[in-house]
Design a protein around this motif. Structure first.
Motif, PDB file in Angstrom:
ATOM      1  N   ILE A   1       0.838  -1.204   0.000  1.00 20.81           N
ATOM      2  CA  ILE A   1       0.000   0.000   0.000  1.00 20.81           C
ATOM      3  C   ILE A   1       0.871   1.251   0.000  1.00 20.81           C
ATOM      4  CG2 ILE A   1      -1.612   1.368   1.393  1.00 20.81           C
ATOM      5  CD1 ILE A   1      -3.009  -1.200   2.193  1.00 20.81           C
ATOM      6  N   ARG A   2       1.925   1.242   0.812  1.00 18.77           N
ATOM      7  CA  ARG A   2       2.804   2.417   0.884  1.00 18.77           C
ATOM      8  C   ARG A   2       3.476   2.683  -0.464  1.00 18.77           C
ATOM      9  NH1 ARG A   2       3.093   4.190   5.957  1.00 18.77           N
ATOM     10  NH2 ARG A   2       2.695   2.737   7.679  1.00 18.77           N
ATOM     11  N   LYS A   3       3.930   1.628  -1.136  1.00 14.82           N
ATOM     12  CA  LYS A   3       4.601   1.820  -2.427  1.00 14.82           C
ATOM     13  C   LYS A   3       3.607   2.266  -3.502  1.00 14.82           C
ATOM     14  CE  LYS A   3       8.822  -0.832  -2.014  1.00 14.82           C
ATOM     15  NZ  LYS A   3       9.762  -1.739  -2.710  1.00 14.82           N
ATOM     16  N   ALA A   4       2.395   1.707  -3.459  1.00 19.86           N
ATOM     17  CA  ALA A   4       1.386   2.090  -4.455  1.00 19.86           C
ATOM     18  C   ALA A   4       0.955   3.541  -4.263  1.00 19.86           C
ATOM     19  CB  ALA A   4       0.178   1.163  -4.360  1.00 19.86           C
ATOM     20  N   ALA A   5       0.982   4.021  -3.013  1.00 19.16           N
ATOM     21  CA  ALA A   5       0.549   5.393  -2.718  1.00 19.16           C
ATOM     22  C   ALA A   5       1.647   6.422  -2.950  1.00 19.16           C
ATOM     23  CB  ALA A   5       0.067   5.474  -1.269  1.00 19.16           C
ATOM     24  N   ALA A   6       2.877   5.974  -3.157  1.00 10.85           N
ATOM     25  CA  ALA A   6       4.025   6.887  -3.261  1.00 10.85           C
ATOM     26  C   ALA A   6       3.847   7.989  -4.310  1.00 10.85           C
ATOM     27  CB  ALA A   6       5.302   6.084  -3.531  1.00 10.85           C
ATOM     28  N   PRO A   7       3.344   7.704  -5.526  1.00 12.03           N
ATOM     29  CA  PRO A   7       3.190   8.780  -6.516  1.00 12.03           C
ATOM     30  C   PRO A   7       2.238   9.884  -6.046  1.00 12.03           C
ATOM     31  CG  PRO A   7       3.023   6.627  -7.573  1.00 12.03           C
ATOM     32  CD  PRO A   7       2.990   6.384  -6.104  1.00 12.03           C
ATOM     33  N   LEU A   8       1.158   9.512  -5.382  1.00 15.82           N
ATOM     34  CA  LEU A   8       0.191  10.507  -4.903  1.00 15.82           C
ATOM     35  C   LEU A   8       0.780  11.322  -3.758  1.00 15.82           C
ATOM     36  CD1 LEU A   8      -3.141   8.421  -4.934  1.00 15.82           C
ATOM     37  CD2 LEU A   8      -2.250   9.961  -6.696  1.00 15.82           C
ATOM     38  N   LEU A   9       1.567  10.664  -2.922  1.00 15.51           N
ATOM     39  CA  LEU A   9       2.207  11.352  -1.800  1.00 15.51           C
ATOM     40  C   LEU A   9       3.241  12.355  -2.311  1.00 15.51           C
ATOM     41  CD1 LEU A   9       2.205  11.352   1.308  1.00 15.51           C
ATOM     42  CD2 LEU A   9       4.025   9.645   1.234  1.00 15.51           C
ATOM     43  N   ALA A  10       4.015  11.934  -3.308  1.00 19.70           N
ATOM     44  CA  ALA A  10       5.048  12.805  -3.873  1.00 19.70           C
ATOM     45  C   ALA A  10       4.437  14.005  -4.593  1.00 19.70           C
ATOM     46  CB  ALA A  10       5.932  12.011  -4.833  1.00 19.70           C
ATOM     47  N   ASP A  11       3.267  13.800  -5.173  1.00 19.52           N
ATOM     48  CA  ASP A  11       2.604  14.861  -5.941  1.00 19.52           C
ATOM     49  C   ASP A  11       1.785  15.799  -5.056  1.00 19.52           C
ATOM     50  OD1 ASP A  11       1.975  16.071  -8.446  1.00 19.52           O
ATOM     51  OD2 ASP A  11      -0.016  15.174  -8.326  1.00 19.52           O
ATOM     52  N   GLY A  12       1.642  15.461  -3.771  1.00 12.37           N
ATOM     53  CA  GLY A  12       0.882  16.306  -2.856  1.00 12.37           C
ATOM     54  C   GLY A  12      -0.613  16.069  -2.885  1.00 12.37           C
ATOM     55  N   ALA A  13      -1.062  15.043  -3.620  1.00  9.76           N
ATOM     56  CA  ALA A  13      -2.498  14.747  -3.676  1.00  9.76           C
ATOM     57  C   ALA A  13      -2.992  14.217  -2.335  1.00  9.76           C
ATOM     58  CB  ALA A  13      -2.792  13.737  -4.782  1.00  9.76           C
ATOM     59  N   ILE A  14      -2.109  13.532  -1.605  1.00 10.94           N
ATOM     60  CA  ILE A  14      -2.464  13.012  -0.282  1.00 10.94           C
ATOM     61  C   ILE A  14      -1.358  13.348   0.711  1.00 10.94           C
ATOM     62  CG2 ILE A  14      -3.839  11.096  -1.199  1.00 10.94           C
ATOM     63  CD1 ILE A  14      -1.459   9.242  -0.631  1.00 10.94           C
ATOM     64  N   GLU A  15      -1.696  13.216   1.986  1.00 15.26           N
ATOM     65  CA  GLU A  15      -0.717  13.400   3.050  1.00 15.26           C
ATOM     66  C   GLU A  15      -0.321  12.034   3.607  1.00 15.26           C
ATOM     67  OE1 GLU A  15      -2.516  16.017   5.897  1.00 15.26           O
ATOM     68  OE2 GLU A  15      -3.203  17.404   4.332  1.00 15.26           O
ATOM     69  N   ALA A  16       0.764  11.993   4.350  1.00 13.68           N
ATOM     70  CA  ALA A  16       1.258  10.719   4.890  1.00 13.68           C
ATOM     71  C   ALA A  16       0.213  10.049   5.779  1.00 13.68           C
ATOM     72  CB  ALA A  16       2.553  10.957   5.664  1.00 13.68           C
ATOM     73  N   ARG A  17      -0.573  10.856   6.482  1.00 17.86           N
ATOM     74  CA  ARG A  17      -1.575  10.269   7.380  1.00 17.86           C
ATOM     75  C   ARG A  17      -2.662   9.516   6.612  1.00 17.86           C
ATOM     76  NH1 ARG A  17      -6.071  13.943   8.506  1.00 17.86           N
ATOM     77  NH2 ARG A  17      -5.892  15.828   7.221  1.00 17.86           N
ATOM     78  N   TYR A  18      -2.859   9.845   5.326  1.00 24.73           N
ATOM     79  CA  TYR A  18      -3.852   9.120   4.531  1.00 24.73           C
ATOM     80  C   TYR A  18      -3.384   7.683   4.288  1.00 24.73           C
ATOM     81  CZ  TYR A  18      -7.247   8.012   0.878  1.00 24.73           C
ATOM     82  OH  TYR A  18      -8.249   7.419   0.143  1.00 24.73           O
ATOM     83  N   VAL A  19      -2.080   7.502   4.083  1.00 26.59           N
ATOM     84  CA  VAL A  19      -1.528   6.153   3.901  1.00 26.59           C
ATOM     85  C   VAL A  19      -1.748   5.338   5.180  1.00 26.59           C
ATOM     86  CG1 VAL A  19       0.519   4.811   3.319  1.00 26.59           C
ATOM     87  CG2 VAL A  19       0.189   7.081   2.305  1.00 26.59           C
ATOM     88  N   ASP A  20      -1.493   5.968   6.318  1.00 26.81           N
ATOM     89  CA  ASP A  20      -1.718   5.283   7.602  1.00 26.81           C
ATOM     90  C   ASP A  20      -3.194   4.930   7.778  1.00 26.81           C
ATOM     91  OD1 ASP A  20       0.973   5.577   8.183  1.00 26.81           O
ATOM     92  OD2 ASP A  20       0.677   7.478   9.258  1.00 26.81           O
ATOM     93  N   ALA A  21      -4.072   5.837   7.343  1.00 28.26           N
ATOM     94  CA  ALA A  21      -5.515   5.601   7.480  1.00 28.26           C
ATOM     95  C   ALA A  21      -5.963   4.420   6.623  1.00 28.26           C
ATOM     96  CB  ALA A  21      -6.289   6.859   7.094  1.00 28.26           C
TER      97      ALA A  21
END
Length: 691
Positions: A565-585
């Motif tokens: 999940i963390r690796k799949a979310a990496a592009p969105l996190l890098a682009d600012g679409a999501i925050e780190a807490r969204y990955v945790d959620a």
């Protein structure tokens, strides 16, 4: 002076409109071109002029209207329009032909049908030909014998269902008193008024209230059913069905109803008819529902609702916050739907096409989850039933996090039942934001009021104003409905806003010296005034707008599902679409609820609520060469992880629907997992990204 059926519909539309009616709305309402509208308007104007009324007026940019001073006088004339002034449509003619044949004690011949519908012999014969074809689809035959005339042969229950369907198709005729006298009450052992009173008694005994529309149509249907009973045409009910129905309160009410009806009509009624009537009671739409008993049936329907909600959340990638309330409301609708399907009573839903057109993604997801209801009822759900359910889900999808501040007050009048009322209320809140819904009334309840203490009334059926403006709307708001309500809501809000600010300034004066009242008023208005809500078309991006080369990572490796999940979310996190807490959620959601995000073998769509850290709508895709397991029960490791960052419960649905179509293609999942080029993936996505 002659008015066609279309012309009368046009006149009624203008008479009951809350505001000017634009050409586009008239075209959609009547299903014809602008040229035909102008042709019908000329005939309507000729009729108005003949009766010494002003013609229909038009304002460029707004639409057509009839001056308010003459509206009530014109409305009074509608029921008195002679039969010669009304031209039946082909569908109405076939309905009248069938109902006439089914209700007449004497033989019916072509000449009788010519007199009934006022058309030529050839037209009647063509109508009969089409009617035969339509009845054959339901296992019924329309035959003719020289000694008996036209008659319908087949199972009586199927004939009753056809009466139900065809009466609903011509309900507009009853509304404007255009049913021919031959279809009137001359051959009915009980009148509509008498049957309505008996139904009111049943409502009291069952502690329910039928929807206004249901009560009106139900009374007319029962007239035809008792006509059939009087002539010895009875239904058959199986022993198993009897045993099931005997356990319901509706059966007890049906027995009492039949006892009273038998006494009123002076006819003998077999017990089977009470069983048949109880199925109609069970399947009828209700405005108010008695407190549910914890019966086996109630537990079954609650279980169906719970499973449908869970699966809907899974397919739509959303989480309903107020799930218990949604479940309770869904149960109210599912009970009659369950019995309609079980006893093959077709649902009549004029909004089905509107729902499919306005909310195609919600409709398709509902279609996927309705199998829980179909399995319990042992019958397929019709498009009308699916549309009703989609309306319920759609009405709840925008409730998440809404805390509207009361500004203008509104009363809702709805004749279609409790489910539709809730949908109208939610649309109002979504549209205006600052609105206080003072109450939801049936048409009957509203009719008993002398006045209303609200800013305006929103009704899904024409009602008379009681000192406040009435806006008649489609249960699924049209563009024109939204614009009209926004315009009026703004006017109402402005008035209340002025009062609120004046009170604040008055309070300030008590405790301080005000040197510049106008400047204070202006600044307070800036602080207190909520953002102005303008209605606009909802933006729903297609799949290739969200999944691009920048958001696709191929052939990743992960030790476990959390890392995946963390690796799949990496592009969105890098682009600012999501925050780190969204990955945790997202990870926490799986730990709390299990691997519900695995929507099909080999594919997972992790997601969480927007407020958990979503900055803007986004989607990313990662493939894993070895695959990861989200639980010990997984028969196939997940090789495709698609992270969804939704900003609400609606905007992502088009892209999600297209993604579902892509994954549903035979072999697509394995092919996607093996692709080595992002361009190749983007090319595949492009094929499913139609607007």
């Amino acid at each position: 002076m002659f008015l066609t059926q279309r012309g009368l519909r046009l006149l009624v539309k203008l008479l009951y409109a809350a505001d000017h009616v634009p050409m586009d709305e008239l075209k959609n309402e009547l299903g014809v071109s602008a040229r035909t509208i102008y042709y019908e308007l000329k005939r309507v104007n000729d009729w108005l002029a003949f009766h010494q009324f002003d013609c229909v007026r038009h304002v460029r940019g707004s639409g057509f209207y009839i001056i308010s001073e003459q509206q009530n006088r014109i409305k009074e004339m509608l029921p008195q329009l002679g039969d010669s002034e009304y031209g039946y449509t082909p569908l109405e003619r076939r309905a009248l032909d069938l109902l006439f044949i089914l209700s007449q004690p004497a033989p019916v011949f072509v000449e009788d049908l010519i007199d009934l519908t006022d058309v030529s012999r050839n037209t009647v014969l063509e109508d009969i030909r089409l009617l035969k074809s339509e009845l054959a689809k339901q296992g019924l035959t329309l035959d003719f014998k020289l000694s008996a005339g036209y008659f319908v042969a087949g199972v009586e229950t199927a004939i009753r269902h056809e009466i139900h369907q065809w009466l609903n198709r011509i309900e507009r005729l009853a509304e404007v008193n255009k049913l021919p006298i031959e279809i009137g009450q001359a051959y009915f052992p009980l009148s509509v008024a008498c049957l309505k009173e008996l139904l009111h008694t049943c409502e009291t005994e069952l502690h329910i209230e039928f929807a206004d529309h249901t009560l009106e149509s139900f009374s007319m249907e029962l007239c035809f059913y008792f006509n059939r009973i009087q002539r010895g045409k009875y239904v058959n009910v199986t022993t198993e069905e009897m045993r099931t129905l005997q356990e319901t309160d509706e059966f007890t009410a049906a027995l009492r109803f039949m006892t009273r009806a038998s006494k009123e009509a002076g006819i003998s009624i077999p017990d089977e008819e009470a069983y048949f009537l109880s199925t109609l009671f069970l399947s009828a739409k209700r405005q108010k529902q008695a407190e549910a008993k914890q019966s086996q049936e109630h537990c079954l329907i609650r279980s169906i609702a719970r499973n449908m909600i869970f699966e809907f959340e899974r397919y739509a990638c959303i989480v309903f916050q107020d799930r218990d309330k949604l479940e309770a409301n869904l149960v109210v609708h599912l009970k009659p739907a369950y019995y309609r399907m079980k006893y093959h009573v077709d649902a009549v839903n004029e909004l089905a096409d509107s729902v499919k057109q306005a909310h195609p993604e919600v409709y398709e997801i509902t279609k996927k989850v309705v199998h829980h209801l179909e399995k319990a009822a042992c019958a397929p759900a019709s498009e009308n039933e699916i549309a009703f359910l989609a309306m319920h889900f759609g009405g709840w999808m925008k409730r998440e996090g809404l805390q509207p501040v009361s500004r203008c007050s509104v009363l809702i009048v709805c004749a279609e039942g409790v489910g539709t009322s809730a949908i109208v209320k939610q649309q109002l809140i979504d549209l205006l934001g600052y609105v206080n819904v003072a109450g939801i009334l049936t048409k009957r309840e509203y009719g008993k009021l002398d006045s209303v203490a609200v800013d305006f009334v929103v009704a899904t059926t024409p009602v008379e104003p009681k000192g406040k403006p009435v806006h008649v709307v489609h249960p699924i708001f049209s563009n024109h409905d939204k614009k009209t309500l926004l315009k009026y809501g703004e006017a109402s809000n402005g008035h209340q806003e002025h009062i609120t600010l004046a009170k604040v300034v008055a309070a300030v004066r008590k405790h301080a010296t005000v040197y510049n009242e106008q400047a204070l008023l202006s600044e307070l208005k800036t602080i207190l005034q909520a953002p102005h809500r303008q209605w606009k078309e909802e933006w729903k991006p297609v799949l290739n707008e969200l999944l691009t080369e920048k958001t696709i990572f191929l052939h990743q490796t992960a030790q476990d599902w959390k890392e995946a999940i963390r690796k799949a979310a990496a592009p969105l996190l890098a682009d600012g679409a999501i925050e780190a807490r969204y990955v945790d959620a997202m990870i926490q959601s799986v730990e709390d609820n299990g691997p519900y995000i695995v929507i099909t073998p080999g594919v997972a769509i992790p997601h969480s609520r927007p407020e958990a850290g979503v900055n803007r709508l986004g989607m990313s895709l990662a493939t894993f060469k070895e695959g990861v397991r989200f639980s010990n029960k997984d028969t196939k490791p997940v090789k495709i992880v698609i992270v969804l960052a939704a900003i609400d419960s609606v905007t992502h649905l088009r892209a999600l629907s297209q993604l579902t179509s892509l994954l549903g293609e035979p072999g697509a999942i394995d092919r996607l997992a093996e692709m080595t080029s992002t361009k190749e993936v983007v090319s595949l996505i492009q094929q499913f990204s139609t607007i």
